[in-house]
Design a protein around this motif. Structure first.
Motif, PDB file in Angstrom:
ATOM      1  N   GLN A 148      46.572  42.230  74.137  1.00  0.00           N
ATOM      2  CA  GLN A 148      47.304  41.798  73.027  1.00  0.00           C
ATOM      3  C   GLN A 148      46.654  40.524  72.457  1.00  0.00           C
ATOM      4  O   GLN A 148      46.766  40.312  71.004  1.00  0.00           O
ATOM      5  N   HIS A 149      46.555  39.697  73.297  1.00  0.00           N
ATOM      6  CA  HIS A 149      45.843  38.363  72.952  1.00  0.00           C
ATOM      7  C   HIS A 149      44.744  38.170  71.899  1.00  0.00           C
ATOM      8  O   HIS A 149      44.856  37.593  70.842  1.00  0.00           O
ATOM      9  N   GLU A 171      53.176  35.331  61.961  1.00  0.00           N
ATOM     10  CA  GLU A 171      53.745  36.016  62.895  1.00  0.00           C
ATOM     11  C   GLU A 171      52.803  36.151  64.307  1.00  0.00           C
ATOM     12  O   GLU A 171      53.462  35.830  65.230  1.00  0.00           O
ATOM     13  N   ALA A 172      51.543  36.232  64.009  1.00  0.00           N
ATOM     14  CA  ALA A 172      50.816  36.415  64.903  1.00  0.00           C
ATOM     15  C   ALA A 172      50.877  34.807  65.888  1.00  0.00           C
ATOM     16  O   ALA A 172      50.448  34.590  67.065  1.00  0.00           O
ATOM     17  N   LYS A 173      50.846  33.608  65.004  1.00  0.00           N
ATOM     18  CA  LYS A 173      50.931  32.532  65.544  1.00  0.00           C
ATOM     19  C   LYS A 173      52.169  32.433  66.602  1.00  0.00           C
ATOM     20  O   LYS A 173      51.921  31.495  67.555  1.00  0.00           O
ATOM     21  N   LYS A 200      53.775  34.821  67.920  1.00  0.00           N
ATOM     22  CA  LYS A 200      53.824  35.486  68.817  1.00  0.00           C
ATOM     23  C   LYS A 200      52.706  34.710  70.257  1.00  0.00           C
ATOM     24  O   LYS A 200      52.720  34.855  71.345  1.00  0.00           O
ATOM     25  N   LEU A 201      51.646  34.022  69.566  1.00  0.00           N
ATOM     26  CA  LEU A 201      50.743  33.515  70.595  1.00  0.00           C
ATOM     27  C   LEU A 201      51.501  32.159  71.185  1.00  0.00           C
ATOM     28  O   LEU A 201      51.184  32.112  72.499  1.00  0.00           O
ATOM     29  N   ASP A 241      47.898  34.492  59.901  1.00  0.00           N
ATOM     30  CA  ASP A 241      48.981  35.316  59.851  1.00  0.00           C
ATOM     31  C   ASP A 241      50.248  34.427  60.677  1.00  0.00           C
ATOM     32  O   ASP A 241      49.874  34.183  62.041  1.00  0.00           O
ATOM     33  N   ALA A 287      46.103  39.229  68.395  1.00  0.00           N
ATOM     34  CA  ALA A 287      46.602  38.062  67.759  1.00  0.00           C
ATOM     35  C   ALA A 287      46.013  36.976  67.606  1.00  0.00           C
ATOM     36  O   ALA A 287      46.061  36.338  66.620  1.00  0.00           O
ATOM     37  N   LYS A 335      44.237  37.548  64.189  1.00  0.00           N
ATOM     38  CA  LYS A 335      45.192  37.414  63.314  1.00  0.00           C
ATOM     39  C   LYS A 335      45.678  35.996  62.799  1.00  0.00           C
ATOM     40  O   LYS A 335      45.674  35.494  61.676  1.00  0.00           O
ATOM     41  N   ALA A 336      45.768  35.220  63.766  1.00  0.00           N
ATOM     42  CA  ALA A 336      46.235  33.918  63.735  1.00  0.00           C
ATOM     43  C   ALA A 336      45.276  32.959  63.035  1.00  0.00           C
ATOM     44  O   ALA A 336      45.696  32.123  62.143  1.00  0.00           O
TER      45      ALA A 336
END
Length: 365
Positions: free
Chosen positions: A143-144, A157-159, A161-162, A155, A147, A150-151
């Protein structure tokens, strides 16, 4: 609203025997070889609660309905499960679906072959937990990469999430479970979305011989010490005794059997209650001439959310909750007595449920 605990452990530790006793069925074949339980078996069990009977004794309803908890018996795991050894992939997929884990550890000697050749519950716990951590790390690494891409593209949301993923990955690399990582209240939903095995609450069930059911033994003492160090719950049980008790139909006979062994209640009652606590659940009641019933809700739930457990219309059209504390209901000998004593309260939409509340919901749809 279903809440379930997955019963896990190495092969031949007694988890299927425990499951059979829990559900008073023979759904899971208990055999002296690994992987005898191939498909997960699910059983619903009543949560023991003396308050339900006490309310019913006053109300005298047509029926009494307890609240339930679900237990899932999951196939035995072995070293290398995270890489697909044994029934590893199936085990890991099934355990991702449960809300909490009951980890059965073998604390008895005997003829039944241990998969690692000797009895060592702390080693067994580490074997299973290492496999769960490796599986979580592999999942996060996949997943990383996505993400990070995207970050970099901005993005938001991706940030976010990270910010959750990276400290968890670091902990797993250091041999610590996801549950050891502190997250903010805002980050908790993101952590739940990651669906990590080692983020689930855990209860250790130390399975001892019949003669040690009341006091435990040296093996179970080590498990209790380990659980305390990890901030986890621990219950000492004898799955063999539980199976014998489950086979007895007469309540008096059960009580006498337990008394002879120096036990006040079954280990199963403690497992069920501990599992209930593990999921951070509380019980509220409804009481009337037709039925007295126990219901389950998460600690911190509001009155409308509790009403929604009974029916979604109750939550949608919630007006108020006529509320009596359990202690007041018993002391005043029922609803009318509580009303007369001024103990019946009208609670609104912001009221946070308390364990033992007796509700009558008013709603309009």
């Amino acid at each position: 609203m279903g809440f379930n605990c997955g019963i896990v452990g190495l092969p031949n530790v007694g988890k299927s025997t425990l499951f059979n006793a829990l559900t008073e069925t023979a759904q899971a074949e208990a055999a002296n070889y690994p992987f005898c339980t191939i498909e997960p078996n699910t059983g619903r069990v009543a949560v023991p609660d003396e308050r339900l009977e006490a309310i019913a004794a006053i109300q005298k309803p047509q029926q009494v309905i307890p609240t339930f908890l679900e237990f899932v018996d999951i196939a035995g795991l072995v070293r290398g499960a995270s890489k697909g050894e044994g029934l590893g992939n199936q085990f890991l997929a099934n355990i991702r679906e449960v809300d909490a884990i009951v980890h059965v550890l073998r604390c008895f000697e005997g003829e039944v072959t241990h998969v690692d050749g000797s009895v060592d519950p702390v080693r067994d716990a580490e074997t299973v937990e290492t496999e769960l951590m490796l599986a979580d790390l592999e999942s996060l690494e996949r997943q990383h990469t996505a993400a990070v891409k995207k970050a970099r593209g901005g993005d938001k949301e991706a940030k976010e999430k990270l910010a959750v993923m990276e400290p968890v990955m670091k902990a797993l690399e250091e041999g610590r479970p996801a549950s050891s990582v502190t997250v903010t209240p805002e980050q908790r939903p993101l952590l739940r979305q990651l669906n990590l095995l080692t983020a689930k609450p855990i209860l250790y069930a130390a399975n001892v011989e019949e003669e040690n059911a009341a006091s435990g033994n040296a093996h179970s003492a080590r498990v209790e010490e380990m659980a305390k160090a990890k901030g986890a719950a621990c219950v000492v049980i004898s799955a063999a005794i539980e199976a014998e008790v489950a086979a007895l139909d007469d309540p008096e006979e059960k009580e006498m059997f337990l008394s002879e062994l120096g036990l006040e209640e079954t280990g199963l009652a403690r497992v069920i209650r501990a599992g209930y606590g593990l999921l951070d659940l509380i019980t509220f009641f409804t009481s009337g001439p037709k039925e007295v019933r126990a219901w389950t809700v998460h600690k911190g739930a509001t009155a409308p959310q509790a009403a929604g457990v009974i029916h979604s219309d109750f939550e949608r059209g919630f007006i108020r909750a006529e509320t009596i504390a359990y202690e007041d209901f018993i002391a005043c000998k029922g609803e009318q007595g509580a009303k007369d004593a001024g103990k019946l309260r009208m609670e609104g939409k912001t009221y946070v449920c308390r364990d033992g509340d007796i509700f009558h919901f008013r709603f309009n749809v």
